[in-house]
Enzyme design. Structure first.
Site, PDB file in Angstrom:
ATOM      1  N   ASP A   1     -35.483 -30.585  15.392  1.00 22.32           N
ATOM      2  CA  ASP A   1     -34.746 -29.477  14.750  1.00 22.32           C
ATOM      3  C   ASP A   1     -35.512 -28.144  14.603  1.00 22.32           C
ATOM      4  O   ASP A   1     -36.687 -28.143  14.234  1.00 22.32           O
ATOM      5  CB  ASP A   1     -34.356 -29.845  13.315  1.00 22.32           C
ATOM      6  CG  ASP A   1     -33.831 -31.238  13.178  1.00 22.32           C
ATOM      7  OD1 ASP A   1     -33.636 -31.913  14.190  1.00 22.32           O
ATOM      8  OD2 ASP A   1     -33.628 -31.665  12.027  1.00 22.32           O
TER       9      ASP A   1
ATOM     10  N   GLU B   1     -26.408 -34.182   8.162  1.00 21.33           N
ATOM     11  CA  GLU B   1     -27.775 -33.656   8.177  1.00 21.33           C
ATOM     12  C   GLU B   1     -27.746 -32.132   8.321  1.00 21.33           C
ATOM     13  O   GLU B   1     -26.735 -31.543   8.733  1.00 21.33           O
ATOM     14  CB  GLU B   1     -28.560 -34.228   9.372  1.00 21.33           C
ATOM     15  CG  GLU B   1     -28.682 -35.740   9.374  1.00 21.33           C
ATOM     16  CD  GLU B   1     -29.534 -36.292  10.514  1.00 21.33           C
ATOM     17  OE1 GLU B   1     -30.328 -37.202  10.246  1.00 21.33           O
ATOM     18  OE2 GLU B   1     -29.403 -35.841  11.665  1.00 21.33           O
TER      19      GLU B   1
HETATM   20  C1  FRU Z   1     -32.066 -34.183  12.211  1.00 19.91           C
HETATM   21  C2  FRU Z   1     -33.103 -34.906  11.380  1.00 19.91           C
HETATM   22  C3  FRU Z   1     -33.143 -34.344   9.969  1.00 19.91           C
HETATM   23  C4  FRU Z   1     -34.527 -34.688   9.523  1.00 19.91           C
HETATM   24  C5  FRU Z   1     -35.322 -34.514  10.789  1.00 19.91           C
HETATM   25  C6  FRU Z   1     -36.493 -35.433  10.909  1.00 19.91           C
HETATM   26  O1  FRU Z   1     -32.297 -34.208  13.565  1.00 19.91           O
HETATM   27  O2  FRU Z   1     -32.822 -36.289  11.363  1.00 19.91           O
HETATM   28  O3  FRU Z   1     -32.129 -34.845   9.135  1.00 19.91           O
HETATM   29  O4  FRU Z   1     -34.982 -33.875   8.490  1.00 19.91           O
HETATM   30  O5  FRU Z   1     -34.420 -34.739  11.861  1.00 19.91           O
HETATM   31  O6  FRU Z   1     -37.295 -35.093  11.990  1.00 19.91           O
END
Ligand code: FRU
Length: 538
Positions: free
Chosen positions: A61, A243
């Protein structure tokens, strides 16, 4: 560092496997040009020209994006010591135009409280946090601590929210001694805080993903947070965990009306399987978000159920930049150009994943309801070089538009318009001499745009990668169809109907695509205003 020390051996193996791949293709394909037996390094073939990738290691992300003093900052979920997901850091890159990025030293490291999961950053212009010294404006980052030991021990409260501040414009951060600032209320998935300054109600707001809901918090100092409300029960898509939310007010284009937009990423459960981002448009009274009745009606119609910012399979966890000056006034967005279904298996070794191009977002009232429109940032046009332009091309059979002798197709912007589409469909094909094909276009029978990467090159690394053709219903009623396409070595971003329908997908051809052609579905038509620009990055 184990994975990366193996880099040179791995690169040799990759070159070898490309050569073997080429040989297989030569044996299976009659039309193949023998001169194709060139060896490619992973860098040559798959490192994008115009999309951000980390130099080495794993990335997911985008995090903490803000603008300050001439620089766009991009942080990102990063595991520098391996090419799959691992202990999360915040990597960091800066740019003056959101197109060319410079990777900086890692900004936030994991510690005894846990991995540093996704979150956001804001410029605390009035030093409400008190972290600023000598009149300086601190940057406050808020992220989720993910306590691996807690997770392994079977606890549910292993995610909490923390802050860190930077007094050097986002280069380095100091974690706050009072962390966590929001403890876990016994919710298993409790993460990804996105802060926004609410200038209407004059306070900080923060949205947080909690299971399959979004929680709304407010604060006056970025340290003490008050839970205001939650949103999401029974609304929108619920095929997976929620998320990386984002929440911001937008002026409806061409009016004075202000609406609030909530982005919610969901994994799995996207429109074409796996990870994707849905959105909601409504009103916010400083405490509670309510979706607009017209938008709710849309969601309840048999056609929609959920509305997505991108119907391709590779735009996830995207959020918008903070602190864009009013003189600019744009809403600017970037997403992770991959999907949890196969992101850790894609055929790159020394790094994994790229971000989408930065996009400008607009909110429009269309017919009775509201829609977000996305287009590539205008800064990308500064990279245009060689141009191919034709007013019209009559398409009455498989027609070549251009090949790489005229324009290198590996980083290209393509624009076209089909006036009075009537009952026509079409398929564009990007091909190489080895017979790899990426097909995309519009099917007039089911009124779907589509991307078909089933034969686009390397696909066998994951069963899910090329399992089906991705589709997106055309919503525009305009008799003319226009598109902007951004092509890179391993990605295509399709912006149809001025960004009303977007599809982003990645692919891994065995050698670069070197020809673009188009085929009509049933009857002849005229492809108009075709303009192809090579985007130059040297
Ligand atoms: C989304 C996610 C988020 C989390 C991160 C962990 O892709 O699962 O929810 O904070 O990646 O790397």
């Amino acid at each position: 560092m184990k994975t990366l020390r193996k880099t040179s051996l791995v690169s040799m193996l990759i070159v070898l496997s490309f050569l073997i791949g080429c040989k297989d293709k030569v044996q299976n394909n009659q039309d193949v040009d023998e001169s194709v037996n060139v060896s490619y390094t992973e860098e040559d073939l798959y490192r994008p020209n115009l999309h951000f990738t980390p130099k080495e290691g794993w990335m997911n992300d985008p995090n903490g994006m803000f603008y300050y003093n001439g620089y766009y900052h991009l942080y990102f979920q990063h595991y520098p010591d391996g090419n799959v997901w691992g202990p999360m850091h915040w990597g960091h890159a800066v740019s003056t135009d959101m197109v060319t990025w410079k990777e900086m030293p890692i900004a936030i490291f994991p510690d005894e409280k846990g991995y540093i999961f996704s979150g956001s950053a804001v410029v605390d212009v009035n030093n409400t946090s008190g972290f600023g010294k000598g009149g300086g404006q601190p940057i406050i980052a808020m992220f989720t601590y993910h306590d691996m030991d807690g997770e392994k021990a079977g606890k549910t409260n292993y995610q909490s929210q923390a802050i860190a501040y930077s007094l050097d414009e986002g280069q380095t951060f100091t974690k706050y001694s009072g962390n966590p600032v929001i403890k876990n209320p016994d919710i298993k998935d409790f993460r990804d805080p996105k802060i926004v300054w609410d200038s209407i109600h004059e306070k900080w707001l923060m949205v947080l993903a909690a299971g399959q809901k979004i929680m709304f918090y407010s604060s006056s100092n970025l340290k003490d947070w008050k839970l205001e409300s939650d949103f999401g029960d029974g609304i929108g898509a619920h095929g997976g965990v929620w998320e990386c939310p984002d929440f911001f007010p937008m002026v409806v284009q061409g009016t004075d009306e202000v609406k609030w937009v909530l982005l919610v990423s969901i994994n799995p459960g996207g429109p074409n399987s796996g990870s994707a981002t849905q959105y909601f448009v409504g009103d916010f009274n400083g405490k509670q978000f309510n979706i607009d009745s017209s938008f709710e009606k849309d969601l309840n119609s048999s056609e929609h159920k959920s509305i997505w910012i991108d119907y391709g399979r590779d735009n996830y966890a995207g959020v918008t930049w903070a602190n864009i000056p009013d003189t600019d006034g744009r809403k600017l967005f970037m997403g992770w150009m991959s999907n949890w279904h196969y992101g850790q298996e894609v055929p790159t070794e020394t790094w994994r994943s790229a971000m989408t191009v930065a996009r400008e977002v607009e909110l429009q009232k269309m017919d009775a309801s509201y829609r977000l429109l996305f287009k590539p940032v205008k800064e990308l046009t500064n990279y245009r070089s060689t141009k191919f332009k034709k007013e019209s091309i009559a398409i009455n059979g498989d027609t070549k538009i251009i090949d790489s002798k005229a324009i290198d197709l590996s980083s290209t912007e393509i624009n076209f318009k089909i006036s009075d589409l009537k009952d026509n469909g079409f398929t564009f094909k990007l091909t190489n001499k080895q017979g790899d094909t990426l097909a995309f276009g519009y099917n007039n029978e089911d009124k779907n745009f589509f991307v078909d990467r089933r034969k686009s090159g390397k696909t066998a690394f994951s069963e899910k990668f090329a399992s089906h053709v991705s589709k997106a219903k055309r919503t525009s009623l305009n008799p003319d169809l226009s598109a902007t396409i951004i092509l890179d070595k391993t990605s295509i971003e399709l912006f149809f109907d001025n960004g009303e329908t977007v599809m982003t997908e990645i692919f891994f051809p065995n050698s670069p695509f070197d020809k673009l052609s188009i085929e009509p579905k049933n009857q002849e038509f005229v492809l108009g205003n075709i303009e192809i620009h090579k985007l130059n990055f040297n």
